[in-house]
Design a protein around this motif. Structure first.
Motif, PDB file in Angstrom:
ATOM      1  N   VAL A  97       6.214  33.819 -28.272  1.00 24.30           N
ATOM      2  CA  VAL A  97       6.629  32.879 -27.224  1.00 24.30           C
ATOM      3  C   VAL A  97       7.878  32.123 -27.656  1.00 24.30           C
ATOM      4  CG1 VAL A  97       5.951  30.769 -26.035  1.00 24.30           C
ATOM      5  CG2 VAL A  97       4.330  32.654 -26.218  1.00 24.30           C
ATOM      6  N   GLY A 108      11.893  32.322 -26.073  1.00 25.73           N
ATOM      7  CA  GLY A 108      12.681  31.168 -25.661  1.00 25.73           C
ATOM      8  C   GLY A 108      14.022  31.091 -26.364  1.00 25.73           C
ATOM      9  N   GLY A 167       3.240  37.786 -26.590  1.00 27.26           N
ATOM     10  CA  GLY A 167       3.737  36.427 -26.414  1.00 27.26           C
ATOM     11  C   GLY A 167       5.138  36.398 -25.836  1.00 27.26           C
ATOM     12  N   ARG A 176       6.148  34.999 -22.001  1.00 28.74           N
ATOM     13  CA  ARG A 176       7.179  33.972 -21.793  1.00 28.74           C
ATOM     14  C   ARG A 176       8.316  34.511 -20.915  1.00 28.74           C
ATOM     15  NH1 ARG A 176       9.027  29.618 -25.083  1.00 28.74           N
ATOM     16  NH2 ARG A 176      10.146  28.217 -23.669  1.00 28.74           N
ATOM     17  N   THR A 177       8.664  35.765 -21.101  1.00 24.03           N
ATOM     18  CA  THR A 177       9.728  36.358 -20.276  1.00 24.03           C
ATOM     19  C   THR A 177       9.298  36.482 -18.824  1.00 24.03           C
ATOM     20  OG1 THR A 177      10.427  37.615 -22.217  1.00 24.03           O
ATOM     21  CG2 THR A 177      11.303  38.315 -20.107  1.00 24.03           C
ATOM     22  N   TRP A 181       7.248  34.492 -17.338  1.00 26.57           N
ATOM     23  CA  TRP A 181       7.306  33.136 -16.807  1.00 26.57           C
ATOM     24  C   TRP A 181       8.738  32.744 -16.452  1.00 26.57           C
ATOM     25  CZ3 TRP A 181       4.659  29.602 -14.490  1.00 26.57           C
ATOM     26  CH2 TRP A 181       5.093  28.286 -14.488  1.00 26.57           C
ATOM     27  N   PHE A 182       9.674  33.113 -17.307  1.00 23.16           N
ATOM     28  CA  PHE A 182      11.087  32.850 -17.007  1.00 23.16           C
ATOM     29  C   PHE A 182      11.520  33.585 -15.741  1.00 23.16           C
ATOM     30  CE2 PHE A 182      11.963  32.032 -21.749  1.00 23.16           C
ATOM     31  CZ  PHE A 182      11.699  30.685 -21.584  1.00 23.16           C
TER      32      PHE A 182
END
Length: 230
Positions: free
Chosen positions: A141, A145, A198, A202-203, A205-206
Motif C-alpha cells: 500500500v 502511494g 496491497g 491502493r491502485t 482506490w486511486f
C-alpha cells in the motif's frame, strides 16, 4: 623383401578404378583422399550456393507483386476513397479498442483480484503463516502511494489527463509481481503476492477516486449554473 602396404582407402580407390565404365558414376560429388576424409567438391558448393540464392527470390517476387498490385489498386481507387481521412479513422479505431480493453479490465479486475487474494490467503493459512499477511500488504500500500506521487510529480499533466496512464502502469507492475506467485520460493509465496495485493488495492482506490472526479465537478458546477441563470 619389400612388403607392399595397402590401406583401405587405396584399395577402395583401386576398386573404383577397376569398375566397368557402365557401373561408374557419371559425376563425382565427393572427393576421397588417402587419409579417408571426404570433402565436398566444388560442384556441391556451387549447387548449395545456387539453392540458397534462389530460395529468397520467390519471396522477393511475391512481395514486389503484392506492393505493385496495392499501388495499382490505390491509383485506380475513386477520389472519395483517396480523400477519406484514413489516419484519423485508424486513430479512432485504436482509441475504441483501448476503451473496450479498459472497460473489460475495469469490470473484471475486482472479481479476479478477490478470487486470487482468497486463494493466496488460504495457502498462508495452510502453511500457518496467516499472521504475516499484514506486513507485506501494508508495504505494498505504501509503495503504491509513493509510485503515484512520483508519477504525478514527474508529469503534472497527469492530473488532468483523460486516462490515468500512470495508474495503469502501476497496476501492471503489481500484476506482473503477482502472476508468478505459485512459482516463487516458500517465503516468496508468502510475501510477494500479498505485497502485490496491497499495491493493487491502493491502485484500485486511486482509480476509483480518479473516475469519481468528473461526476463531482459536474455536480458542483450544476447548482452554480442554475443560480446564475436565475
Amino acid at each position: 623383401m619389400a612388403h607392399k602396404i595397402s590401406s583401405p582407402a587405396v584399395s577402395g580407390l583401386k576398386v573404383i578404378k577397376n569398375w566397368p565404365s557402365y557401373n561408374r558414376p557419371t559425376s563425382c560429388m565427393l572427393t576421397l583422399k588417402r587419409n579417408g576424409i571426404c570433402r565436398a567438391s566444388p560442384k556441391i558448393q556451387c549447387i548449395m550456393n545456387m539453392v540458397s540464392g534462389e530460395s529468397n527470390e520467390p519471396r522477393k517476387l511475391r512481395l514486389e507483386y503484392v506492393l505493385d498490385k496495392s499501388r495499382k489498386l490505390w491509383d485506380n481507387a475513386p477520389e472519395p476513397v483517396k480523400s477519406f481521412p484514413w489516419n484519423k479513422a485508424s486513430e479512432n479505431f485504436v482509441q475504441l479498442i483501448l476503451d473496450l480493453v479498459l472497460a473489460v479490465v475495469k469490470f473484471l479486475s475486482i472479481p479476479v483480484f478477490t478470487i486470487t487474494s482468497v486463494s493466496e490467503m488460504s495457502y498462508c493459512a495452510h502453511e500457518r503463516k496467516l499472521y504475516l499477511i499484514p506486513i507485506p500488504f501494508l508495504v505494498g500500500v505504501a509503495v503504491a502511494g509513493v509510485l503515484r506521487e512520483a508519477a504525478v510529480a514527474s508529469s503534472p499533466s497527469l492530473k488532468n489527463a483523460e486516462v490515468p496512464w500512470h495508474l495503469i502502469a502501476i497496476a501492471i507492475f503489481f500484476t506482473l509481481l503477482k502472476l508468478p506467485g505459485p512459482y516463487y520460493p516458500f517465503w516468496g509465496r508468502i510475501f510477494v503476492p500479498h505485497f502485490a495485493n496491497g499495491g493493487l488495492l491502493r491502485t484500485l482506490w486511486f482509480a476509483f477516486l480518479w473516475y469519481r472526479k468528473p461526476g463531482k465537478s459536474s455536480s458542483t458546477t450544476a447548482p452554480e449554473c442554475v443560480a446564475q441563470c436565475q
